[in-house]
Design a protein around this motif. Structure first.
Motif, mmCIF file in Angstrom:
data_model
loop_
_atom_site.group_PDB
_atom_site.id
_atom_site.type_symbol
_atom_site.label_atom_id
_atom_site.label_comp_id
_atom_site.label_asym_id
_atom_site.label_seq_id
_atom_site.Cartn_x
_atom_site.Cartn_y
_atom_site.Cartn_z
ATOM 1 N N ARG A 146 -28.618 -6.289 -28.761
ATOM 2 C CA ARG A 146 -28.619 -5.909 -29.969
ATOM 3 C C ARG A 146 -30.047 -5.800 -30.468
ATOM 4 N N ALA A 147 -30.984 -6.785 -30.005
ATOM 5 C CA ALA A 147 -32.137 -6.835 -30.438
ATOM 6 C C ALA A 147 -33.151 -5.648 -29.750
ATOM 7 N N ILE A 148 -32.522 -4.971 -28.761
ATOM 8 C CA ILE A 148 -33.129 -3.935 -28.016
ATOM 9 C C ILE A 148 -32.710 -2.782 -28.491
ATOM 10 N N VAL A 149 -31.252 -2.517 -28.743
ATOM 11 C CA VAL A 149 -30.947 -1.047 -29.156
ATOM 12 C C VAL A 149 -30.742 -0.846 -30.770
ATOM 13 N N SER A 150 -30.921 0.061 -31.366
ATOM 14 C CA SER A 150 -30.922 0.078 -32.640
ATOM 15 C C SER A 150 -29.572 0.009 -33.442
ATOM 16 N N ASP A 151 -29.435 -0.479 -34.555
ATOM 17 C CA ASP A 151 -28.210 -1.048 -35.159
ATOM 18 C C ASP A 151 -27.086 0.168 -35.480
ATOM 19 N N ASP A 152 -27.592 1.290 -35.111
ATOM 20 C CA ASP A 152 -26.460 2.460 -35.360
ATOM 21 C C ASP A 152 -25.623 2.697 -34.081
ATOM 22 N N VAL A 153 -26.267 2.124 -33.101
ATOM 23 C CA VAL A 153 -25.690 2.306 -31.641
ATOM 24 C C VAL A 153 -24.300 1.326 -31.409
ATOM 25 N N GLU A 154 -23.190 2.061 -31.377
ATOM 26 C CA GLU A 154 -21.817 1.124 -31.399
ATOM 27 C C GLU A 154 -21.871 0.717 -29.766
ATOM 28 N N LEU A 155 -21.731 -0.637 -29.680
ATOM 29 C CA LEU A 155 -21.575 -1.270 -28.341
ATOM 30 C C LEU A 155 -20.165 -0.930 -27.860
ATOM 31 N N PRO A 156 -19.986 -1.040 -26.517
ATOM 32 C CA PRO A 156 -18.762 -0.829 -26.161
ATOM 33 C C PRO A 156 -17.811 -2.209 -26.371
ATOM 34 N N ARG A 157 -16.465 -1.879 -26.042
ATOM 35 C CA ARG A 157 -15.672 -3.088 -26.420
ATOM 36 C C ARG A 157 -15.956 -4.218 -25.345
ATOM 37 N N ALA A 158 -16.190 -3.790 -24.138
ATOM 38 C CA ALA A 158 -16.755 -4.635 -22.791
ATOM 39 C C ALA A 158 -17.752 -5.675 -23.484
ATOM 40 N N VAL A 159 -18.606 -5.161 -24.257
ATOM 41 C CA VAL A 159 -19.881 -6.090 -24.638
ATOM 42 C C VAL A 159 -19.205 -6.901 -25.836
ATOM 43 N N THR A 160 -18.441 -6.345 -26.734
ATOM 44 C CA THR A 160 -18.111 -7.180 -27.975
ATOM 45 C C THR A 160 -17.133 -8.085 -27.986
ATOM 46 N N TRP A 161 -15.959 -7.761 -27.179
ATOM 47 C CA TRP A 161 -14.732 -8.741 -27.230
ATOM 48 C C TRP A 161 -15.134 -10.097 -26.873
ATOM 49 N N SER A 162 -14.454 -10.993 -27.507
ATOM 50 C CA SER A 162 -14.735 -12.400 -27.347
ATOM 51 C C SER A 162 -13.475 -13.195 -27.418
ATOM 52 N N ALA A 163 -13.584 -14.632 -27.265
ATOM 53 C CA ALA A 163 -12.372 -15.467 -27.891
ATOM 54 C C ALA A 163 -13.060 -16.824 -27.969
ATOM 55 N N VAL A 164 -12.571 -17.453 -28.981
ATOM 56 C CA VAL A 164 -13.111 -18.688 -29.390
ATOM 57 C C VAL A 164 -12.924 -19.957 -28.388
ATOM 58 N N GLU A 165 -13.697 -20.516 -28.030
ATOM 59 C CA GLU A 165 -13.650 -21.652 -27.078
ATOM 60 C C GLU A 165 -12.241 -22.675 -27.428
ATOM 61 N N GLY A 166 -11.589 -22.861 -26.650
ATOM 62 C CA GLY A 166 -10.236 -23.890 -26.695
ATOM 63 C C GLY A 166 -8.959 -23.031 -27.375
ATOM 64 N N ASP A 167 -9.313 -21.660 -27.724
ATOM 65 C CA ASP A 167 -8.118 -20.974 -28.343
ATOM 66 C C ASP A 167 -7.433 -20.163 -26.880
#
Ligand code: FSO
Ligand code: SF4
Length: 563
Positions: free
Chosen positions: A114-135
């Motif tokens: 995020r610090a390298i690419v400009s804010d209007d670049v949409e990152l792929p789902r592989a980069v953005t998906w997550s899950a809260v620890e313990g869930d």
């Protein structure tokens, strides 16, 4: 279908396990492992985007260098993929913990991106998906998306799995080297890029190239592990290994982790407890650094799948440092310990050392238990000979070359690889027994237990079965072949009098196979079956391009090998 796994040779019906694993893996474990693999590939995609964006620069906005970030992520990926190898980890909670660790690491990489690419670049789902620890529910919700079966035709899926399983083996070999302090930032970088490709590529040619590149990286990582083992513990040397027992209590150590072997031998000095190896730890007996311990008795038992009987009669504690663990029997569950990437629910786990640089593992609980146990029940007596890794064979080069020139040795038959439960694997014993007296078997891995106790004699003092070590030492066999090619001044490695009759079982064997193909070996015969995950088309390409063969009857293969 409640699960799908086709990663090993025992895949149900040679198509895939869909209800539960032939190995004993439950549906929930298989599915959560799929999520861990998906998370690991997602992390690789995120880091490869950072690497692309950084270009030639080693600087990153948040202070960590590109090389540091790559090594940090590479270590996480090696462990996370190693733990998904067949017969390594049957514990859902531990698999989930690895997954959250991967996802937390991915968040740090996403921040960097995020610090390298400009804010209007949409990152792929592989980069953005997550899950809260313990869930746990959030991880289970990812199962449909994580499945290798999603939206892919069978050829694409076959190539993806071929690359992915080769990368799993690389992760295992890389992890073994890393615990000995041998790491290569460039290896991590290539690994990350290949793993990312195994998720993002869908073009047949690109995936085929990915498979070939995985083989080349397999050679690199096996060479690194060879250096790690030999520079740390010395070159394996010819050794007569005792297979009987002594009268004191003992600890049995299995799996492949030599660093665990070192820690255990050190901590059991002068305790009145003896140490024995089982399965793939047998080659520890060949290393000079381990031979110096008087309480290191030898090897007890055979290959991994006989552990249910042999662990019971051993009577003392057993430490599983890596795969292959099988569902434990009540007779020894309370004496069984796992460590590292290996785990089984309800089995005691020795904490890892990885987070504290240079720290040793604490085996005191194992040692205390051993002192309360009776000595092992003797199941065999005598010795077996091993220790023929590349340096030892090179030291014997004059004798070996002389025997080839005189015609005393007509063929070398590489019968390395893995053992397994299937009845059809008696094929390998029968081939070894029936090979003529002018053949030498080169072996490595637990496949050797199918013939290493047969009396096959020697050729002018050279044993007819030369054991280079663990499956991790298969590289030694390639080095020996390359050395012979050089000595005989051949242009083509395939002009050597070498035949391959390789037994495969789990994913490290896929790495070894791809590495052999990458080194130019043709006509490799594997068995007892072709991998279930290969589609008919992909298998055809392998056969046509590399003359890959599958084992046939003993008679037919003997005729072909000795032709
Ligand atoms: Fe055997 Fe198991 Fe070494 Fe494998 S113990 S089968 S290739 O996991 O690791 O040879
Ligand atoms: Fe089946 Fe092998 Fe997968 Fe176990 S590892 S579930 S036996 S394919």
């Amino acid at each position: 279908m409640s699960m799908y796994c086709a990663q090993c040779q025992e895949a149900a019906g040679n198509t895939g396990c869909t209800v539960s694993g032939v190995c004993g893996k439950r549906e929930s474990t298989s599915n959560i492992q799929d999520v861990l693999i998906h998370a690991s590939r997602s992390l690789a995609v995120a880091l490869s985007m950072v690497l692309d964006a950084a270009g030639d620069s080693d600087e990153l906005p948040n202070g960590e260098s590109v090389a540091e970030l790559t090594v940090r992520v590479g270590r996480v990926l090696f462990e996370s993929l190693f733990t998904t190898i067949t017969n390594a980890n049957f514990d859902d909670e531990r698999v989930a913990a690895y997954t959250w660790h991967v996802l937390k690491t991915k968040e740090t990489v996403e921040k960097e991106l995020r610090a390298i690419v400009s804010d209007d670049v949409e990152l792929p789902r592989a980069v953005t998906w997550s899950a809260v620890e313990g869930d746990l529910a959030a991880l289970y919700a990812m199962i449909p998306e994580a499945s290798i079966l999603v939206d892919r035709d069978e050829d694409t899926r076959a190539l993806m799995q071929l690359a992915l399983f080769g990368l799993k083996g690389i992760a295992a070999y890389g992890e073994h080297a890393a615990v000995l302090g041998f790491e290569d930032p460039e290896l991590y970088r290539k690994f990350v890029q290949l793993l990312a490709g195994s998720m993002t590529l869908d073009d047949g040619d690109a995936l085929t190239q990915l498979v070939l590149d995985t083989g080349a990286l397999g050679v690199t990582v096996m060479a690194l592990l060879d250096r790690a083992n030999t520079e740390t513990y010395g070159n394996p040397e010819i050794t007569e290994v005792n297979i009987g027992v002594r009268t004191r209590p003992g600890i049995l150590i299995s799996g492949h982790d030599l660093r665990d072997m070192q820690d255990l031998l050190e901590q059991t000095k002068d305790t009145g407890v003896d140490i024995y190896t089982h399965g793939e730890m047998l080659p520890a007996n060949y290393y000079p650094a381990f031979k110096k311990y008087d309480h290191f008795v030898g090897n007890y038992g055979n290959s991994w799948w006989l552990q249910d009987k042999e662990f019971a009669s051993f009577n003392g504690p057993i430490v599983m440092t890596t795969n292959c663990i099988t569902p434990p029997k009540a007779a020894y569950t309370e004496r069984l310990f796992t460590t590292g990437v290996t785990a089984y629910p309800g089995v005691q786990h020795i904490a890892d050392r990885r987070d504290e640089a240079g720290a040793t593992k604490d085996f005191s609980a194992v040692i205390a238990l051993a002192k309360t146990c009776p000595p092992p029940t003797e199941i065999e007596t005598g010795t077996i000979t091993g220790g023929f890794a590349h340096a030892q064979v090179t030291a014997l080069a004059d004798t070996v070359v002389g025997a080839v020139k005189s015609g005393a040795i007509k063929k070398f038959v590489v019968m390395a690889g893995c053992d397994g439960r299937q009845k059809g694997r008696s094929y390998f014993t029968e081939v070894a027994q029936a090979l003529p007296n002018d053949t030498v078997i080169l072996t490595a891995g637990c496949a050797k237990f199918r013939y290493n106790k047969l009396d096959l004699g020697d050729i002018g003092g050279i044993p007819r079965v030369l054991d280079a070590g663990q499956c991790n030492d298969s590289y030694s066999l390639a080095v020996i072949a390359l050395k012979l090619k050089e000595i005989f001044e051949l242009d083509d490695i395939n002009d050597l009098p070498i035949e391959f009759d390789v037994a495969w079982y789990e994913q490290k064997a896929i790495t070894v196979l791809l590495a052999l193909l990458s080194l130019g070996f043709k006509g490799v015969r594997i068995g007892p079956t072709l991998p279930a995950f290969l589609s008919a088309n992909v298998a055809k390409v392998l056969v046509e391009t590399f003359d890959l063969k599958v084992t046939d009857t003993v008679e037919a293969d003997l005729a072909a090998i000795t032709a």
